[in-house]
Design a protein around this motif. Structure first.
Motif, PDB file in Angstrom:
ATOM      1  N   THR A   1       0.828  -1.189   0.000  1.00 28.49           N
ATOM      2  CA  THR A   1       0.000   0.000   0.000  1.00 28.49           C
ATOM      3  C   THR A   1       0.869   1.248   0.000  1.00 28.49           C
ATOM      4  OG1 THR A   1      -1.750   1.152   1.252  1.00 28.49           O
ATOM      5  CG2 THR A   1      -0.099  -0.031   2.524  1.00 28.49           C
ATOM      6  N   ALA A   2       0.272   2.381  -0.365  1.00 31.11           N
ATOM      7  CA  ALA A   2       0.949   3.668  -0.193  1.00 31.11           C
ATOM      8  C   ALA A   2       0.364   4.436   0.991  1.00 31.11           C
ATOM      9  CB  ALA A   2       0.838   4.508  -1.468  1.00 31.11           C
ATOM     10  N   ASP A   3      -0.962   4.303   1.194  1.00 31.27           N
ATOM     11  CA  ASP A   3      -1.636   5.099   2.227  1.00 31.27           C
ATOM     12  C   ASP A   3      -1.904   4.338   3.522  1.00 31.27           C
ATOM     13  OD1 ASP A   3      -3.709   3.405   1.555  1.00 31.27           O
ATOM     14  OD2 ASP A   3      -5.027   4.975   0.766  1.00 31.27           O
ATOM     15  N   GLY A   4      -1.490   3.051   3.575  1.00 32.80           N
ATOM     16  CA  GLY A   4      -1.725   2.261   4.765  1.00 32.80           C
ATOM     17  C   GLY A   4      -3.105   1.649   4.845  1.00 32.80           C
ATOM     18  N   LYS A   5      -3.936   1.885   3.835  1.00 33.81           N
ATOM     19  CA  LYS A   5      -5.315   1.398   3.849  1.00 33.81           C
ATOM     20  C   LYS A   5      -5.650   0.571   2.610  1.00 33.81           C
ATOM     21  CE  LYS A   5      -6.684   5.658   6.216  1.00 33.81           C
ATOM     22  NZ  LYS A   5      -7.485   6.901   6.088  1.00 33.81           N
ATOM     23  N   GLN A   6      -5.349   1.119   1.450  1.00 31.51           N
ATOM     24  CA  GLN A   6      -5.772   0.525   0.184  1.00 31.51           C
ATOM     25  C   GLN A   6      -4.637  -0.265  -0.449  1.00 31.51           C
ATOM     26  OE1 GLN A   6      -8.967   1.160  -0.952  1.00 31.51           O
ATOM     27  NE2 GLN A   6      -8.738  -0.209  -2.692  1.00 31.51           N
ATOM     28  N   SER A   7      -4.906  -1.516  -0.815  1.00 30.58           N
ATOM     29  CA  SER A   7      -3.888  -2.320  -1.490  1.00 30.58           C
ATOM     30  C   SER A   7      -3.734  -1.855  -2.939  1.00 30.58           C
ATOM     31  CB  SER A   7      -4.278  -3.795  -1.472  1.00 30.58           C
ATOM     32  OG  SER A   7      -3.395  -4.551  -2.290  1.00 30.58           O
ATOM     33  N   LEU A   8      -2.499  -1.567  -3.315  1.00 36.35           N
ATOM     34  CA  LEU A   8      -2.189  -1.250  -4.706  1.00 36.35           C
ATOM     35  C   LEU A   8      -1.580  -2.444  -5.425  1.00 36.35           C
ATOM     36  CD1 LEU A   8      -0.615   2.331  -4.525  1.00 36.35           C
ATOM     37  CD2 LEU A   8      -2.991   1.698  -4.971  1.00 36.35           C
ATOM     38  N   LEU A   9      -0.883  -3.295  -4.675  1.00 38.10           N
ATOM     39  CA  LEU A   9      -0.141  -4.401  -5.280  1.00 38.10           C
ATOM     40  C   LEU A   9      -0.322  -5.651  -4.430  1.00 38.10           C
ATOM     41  CD1 LEU A   9       1.887  -5.293  -7.501  1.00 38.10           C
ATOM     42  CD2 LEU A   9       3.719  -4.667  -5.913  1.00 38.10           C
ATOM     43  N   ARG A  10      -0.666  -6.738  -5.104  1.00 36.42           N
ATOM     44  CA  ARG A  10      -0.782  -8.042  -4.458  1.00 36.42           C
ATOM     45  C   ARG A  10       0.291  -8.950  -5.047  1.00 36.42           C
ATOM     46  NH1 ARG A  10      -3.273 -12.861  -6.038  1.00 36.42           N
ATOM     47  NH2 ARG A  10      -4.229 -14.134  -4.386  1.00 36.42           N
ATOM     48  N   LEU A  11       1.026  -9.635  -4.203  1.00 34.73           N
ATOM     49  CA  LEU A  11       2.099 -10.527  -4.627  1.00 34.73           C
ATOM     50  C   LEU A  11       1.749 -11.947  -4.220  1.00 34.73           C
ATOM     51  CD1 LEU A  11       5.134  -8.390  -3.384  1.00 34.73           C
ATOM     52  CD2 LEU A  11       4.255  -8.516  -5.726  1.00 34.73           C
ATOM     53  N   GLU A  12       1.875 -12.863  -5.168  1.00 38.43           N
ATOM     54  CA  GLU A  12       1.610 -14.274  -4.882  1.00 38.43           C
ATOM     55  C   GLU A  12       2.830 -15.106  -5.270  1.00 38.43           C
ATOM     56  OE1 GLU A  12      -1.601 -17.863  -5.824  1.00 38.43           O
ATOM     57  OE2 GLU A  12      -1.845 -15.898  -6.781  1.00 38.43           O
ATOM     58  N   GLU A  13       3.392 -15.804  -4.299  1.00 37.71           N
ATOM     59  CA  GLU A  13       4.571 -16.632  -4.555  1.00 37.71           C
ATOM     60  C   GLU A  13       4.159 -17.936  -5.218  1.00 37.71           C
ATOM     61  OE1 GLU A  13       7.845 -16.970  -1.560  1.00 37.71           O
ATOM     62  OE2 GLU A  13       7.263 -19.081  -1.583  1.00 37.71           O
ATOM     63  N   LEU A  14       4.822 -18.248  -6.319  1.00 42.50           N
ATOM     64  CA  LEU A  14       4.567 -19.497  -7.024  1.00 42.50           C
ATOM     65  C   LEU A  14       5.313 -20.656  -6.373  1.00 42.50           C
ATOM     66  CD1 LEU A  14       4.971 -18.245 -10.705  1.00 42.50           C
ATOM     67  CD2 LEU A  14       2.823 -18.913  -9.623  1.00 42.50           C
ATOM     68  N   THR A  15       4.731 -21.830  -6.467  1.00 42.07           N
ATOM     69  CA  THR A  15       5.423 -23.061  -6.099  1.00 42.07           C
ATOM     70  C   THR A  15       5.899 -23.731  -7.385  1.00 42.07           C
ATOM     71  OG1 THR A  15       4.021 -23.329  -4.159  1.00 42.07           O
ATOM     72  CG2 THR A  15       5.197 -25.280  -4.941  1.00 42.07           C
ATOM     73  N   ASP A  16       7.203 -23.951  -7.509  1.00 34.46           N
ATOM     74  CA  ASP A  16       7.774 -24.538  -8.725  1.00 34.46           C
ATOM     75  C   ASP A  16       7.436 -23.698  -9.953  1.00 34.46           C
ATOM     76  OD1 ASP A  16       8.791 -26.703  -7.254  1.00 34.46           O
ATOM     77  OD2 ASP A  16       6.858 -27.744  -7.388  1.00 34.46           O
ATOM     78  N   GLY A  17       7.539 -22.383  -9.815  1.00 33.00           N
ATOM     79  CA  GLY A  17       7.237 -21.484 -10.924  1.00 33.00           C
ATOM     80  C   GLY A  17       8.410 -21.334 -11.879  1.00 33.00           C
ATOM     81  N   ILE A  18       8.146 -20.669 -13.002  1.00 37.65           N
ATOM     82  CA  ILE A  18       9.165 -20.399 -14.010  1.00 37.65           C
ATOM     83  C   ILE A  18       9.107 -18.921 -14.391  1.00 37.65           C
ATOM     84  CG2 ILE A  18       9.132 -22.751 -14.945  1.00 37.65           C
ATOM     85  CD1 ILE A  18       7.406 -21.664 -17.267  1.00 37.65           C
ATOM     86  N   THR A  19      10.200 -18.421 -14.940  1.00 35.03           N
ATOM     87  CA  THR A  19      10.239 -17.065 -15.486  1.00 35.03           C
ATOM     88  C   THR A  19      10.658 -17.157 -16.948  1.00 35.03           C
ATOM     89  OG1 THR A  19      10.790 -16.063 -13.356  1.00 35.03           O
ATOM     90  CG2 THR A  19      11.308 -14.789 -15.321  1.00 35.03           C
ATOM     91  N   LEU A  20       9.817 -16.654 -17.828  1.00 33.57           N
ATOM     92  CA  LEU A  20      10.097 -16.717 -19.260  1.00 33.57           C
ATOM     93  C   LEU A  20      10.918 -15.509 -19.698  1.00 33.57           C
ATOM     94  CD1 LEU A  20       6.601 -17.871 -20.570  1.00 33.57           C
ATOM     95  CD2 LEU A  20       8.613 -19.267 -20.121  1.00 33.57           C
ATOM     96  N   PRO A  21      11.665 -15.618 -20.798  1.00 38.86           N
ATOM     97  CA  PRO A  21      12.430 -14.468 -21.294  1.00 38.86           C
ATOM     98  C   PRO A  21      11.512 -13.284 -21.614  1.00 38.86           C
ATOM     99  CG  PRO A  21      13.115 -16.498 -22.392  1.00 38.86           C
ATOM    100  CD  PRO A  21      11.888 -16.841 -21.613  1.00 38.86           C
ATOM    101  N   GLU A  22      12.037 -12.080 -21.448  1.00 37.98           N
ATOM    102  CA  GLU A  22      11.261 -10.882 -21.757  1.00 37.98           C
ATOM    103  C   GLU A  22      10.882 -10.861 -23.248  1.00 37.98           C
ATOM    104  OE1 GLU A  22      12.489  -7.111 -19.701  1.00 37.98           O
ATOM    105  OE2 GLU A  22      14.273  -8.299 -19.261  1.00 37.98           O
ATOM    106  N   ARG A  23       9.731 -10.279 -23.506  1.00 43.46           N
ATOM    107  CA  ARG A  23       9.196 -10.125 -24.879  1.00 43.46           C
ATOM    108  C   ARG A  23       9.093 -11.459 -25.611  1.00 43.46           C
ATOM    109  NH1 ARG A  23      10.404  -4.260 -27.616  1.00 43.46           N
ATOM    110  NH2 ARG A  23      10.459  -3.047 -25.699  1.00 43.46           N
ATOM    111  N   SER A  24       8.836 -12.532 -24.875  1.00 43.02           N
ATOM    112  CA  SER A  24       8.675 -13.842 -25.495  1.00 43.02           C
ATOM    113  C   SER A  24       7.227 -14.311 -25.490  1.00 43.02           C
ATOM    114  CB  SER A  24       9.538 -14.887 -24.762  1.00 43.02           C
ATOM    115  OG  SER A  24       9.076 -15.071 -23.430  1.00 43.02           O
ATOM    116  N   HIS A  25       6.328 -13.502 -24.899  1.00 45.80           N
ATOM    117  CA  HIS A  25       4.958 -13.952 -24.714  1.00 45.80           C
ATOM    118  C   HIS A  25       4.041 -12.745 -24.540  1.00 45.80           C
ATOM    119  CE1 HIS A  25       6.934 -13.479 -20.825  1.00 45.80           C
ATOM    120  NE2 HIS A  25       5.756 -13.097 -20.371  1.00 45.80           N
ATOM    121  N   ALA A  26       2.756 -12.972 -24.742  1.00 51.27           N
ATOM    122  CA  ALA A  26       1.760 -11.951 -24.447  1.00 51.27           C
ATOM    123  C   ALA A  26       1.582 -11.863 -22.934  1.00 51.27           C
ATOM    124  CB  ALA A  26       0.433 -12.307 -25.120  1.00 51.27           C
ATOM    125  N   GLY A  27       1.410 -10.668 -22.436  1.00 54.07           N
ATOM    126  CA  GLY A  27       1.277 -10.484 -20.994  1.00 54.07           C
ATOM    127  C   GLY A  27       1.800  -9.123 -20.586  1.00 54.07           C
TER     128      GLY A  27
END
Length: 289
Positions: free
Chosen positions: A49-75
């Motif tokens: 949050t920035a203001d201590g009240k409203q969530s701006l960003l939610r982070l979810e940790e992957l289990t056995d996740g992958i990271t694809l190369p930049e500009r290799s996919h839509a998203g």
């Protein structure tokens, strides 16, 4: 489907949710480098949050996740954090520079922006708008934008001797920018179904900007990852969802009906509505109160 539907001018964006590989690492980055504050966390989830009240960003940790190369996919290309004024941007820039990370920049005429990437290569823009009455449109009604050098010295000067206390209250998610499979498909979805207005048809850049209420853009759409680029799989880092915030329940109901009539799948999860765009990016639809 109502082909004349136009998204209400008061509509804006809200919380962005990202899939990441290591929650502790990402919390450290987003609090120390970006300047958000931790709001809530559990084993695999955190909100910031920035203001201590409203969530701006939610982070979810992957289990056995992958990271694809930049500009290799839509998203996700980047999500953009909008600061309330230029002094706040100067303070944020000072903190970014002190962190030692790579920083891109662009004076876009309508705004001044800096670009960074998080530890999972999710793109982030941190920016401040110029006064709306200075924004100009060309003969085709597109906003006139550029990527000129930012006047960094004046940003440092305006924020001199001010203490860094993180991103201030009034900070919001300004826009999101996506690699898409097809500009025509994306235009049909975001303007034809969700009702956004075209404010930048930049064919020479293979990009399209759309917004509500005359903003310079709430959504950037490009084909820089290639036409028909594969979608980002659910087990890969990247964007999980972004949020469209309607002013009233009636406006939300109208948007949901428009989606249903178009044949889009609309689902409710724990009282919150979601749909999915052609890039397999989830869209959270909610109201301001």
């Amino acid at each position: 489907m109502n082909t004349t539907y136009q998204i209400p001018a008061t509509t804006h964006l809200g919380e962005v949710s990202l899939r990441i590989m290591n929650l502790n690492r990402s919390i450290k980055f987003y609090t120390e480098v970006v300047g958000l504050k931790l709001l809530e966390r559990s084993d695999k989830l955190a909100t910031l949050t920035a203001d201590g009240k409203q969530s701006l960003l939610r982070l979810e940790e992957l289990t056995d996740g992958i990271t694809l190369p930049e500009r290799s996919h839509a998203g996700l290309y980047h999500f953009a954090i909008l600061l309330p004024d230029r002094k706040s941007l100067g303070l944020a820039l000072r903190n970014l520079a002190a962190s030692g990370i790579d920083i891109g920049q662009g004076d876009h005429l309508v705004s001044e922006a800096f670009y960074i990437s998080d530890p999972d290569q999710n793109g982030i823009e941190i920016y401040a708008d110029r006064a709306r009455d200075t924004w100009k449109r060309d003969s085709d009604n597109n906003y006139v934008m550029a990527s000129d050098p930012v006047d960094v010295e004046s940003l440092f000067a305006i924020s001199e001797n001010e203490p860094w206390q993180g991103l201030p209250a009034g900070t919001v998610i300004g826009h999101v920018h996506f690699h898409v499979r097809s500009l025509e498909e994306a235009r049909n979805y975001y303007t034809g179904i969700l009702g956004f207005d075209i404010v930048g048809n930049f064919a020479n850049m293979s990009a399209l900007f759309v917004s509500a209420g005359g903003y310079h853009h709430h959504l950037g759409l490009n084909i820089w990852a290639g036409v028909n680029a594969p979608v980002n799989p659910d087990n890969a880092t990247g964007i999980d969802y972004f949020t469209i915030v309607y002013a009233t329940q009636e406006q939300l109901d109208q948007a949901l009906e428009q989606l249903r009539q178009s044949g889009a799948v609309v689902t409710q999860v724990e009282g919150t509505w979601f749909t999915v765009d052609p890039q397999n990016i989830r869209i959270r639809l909610t109201t301001a109160n």
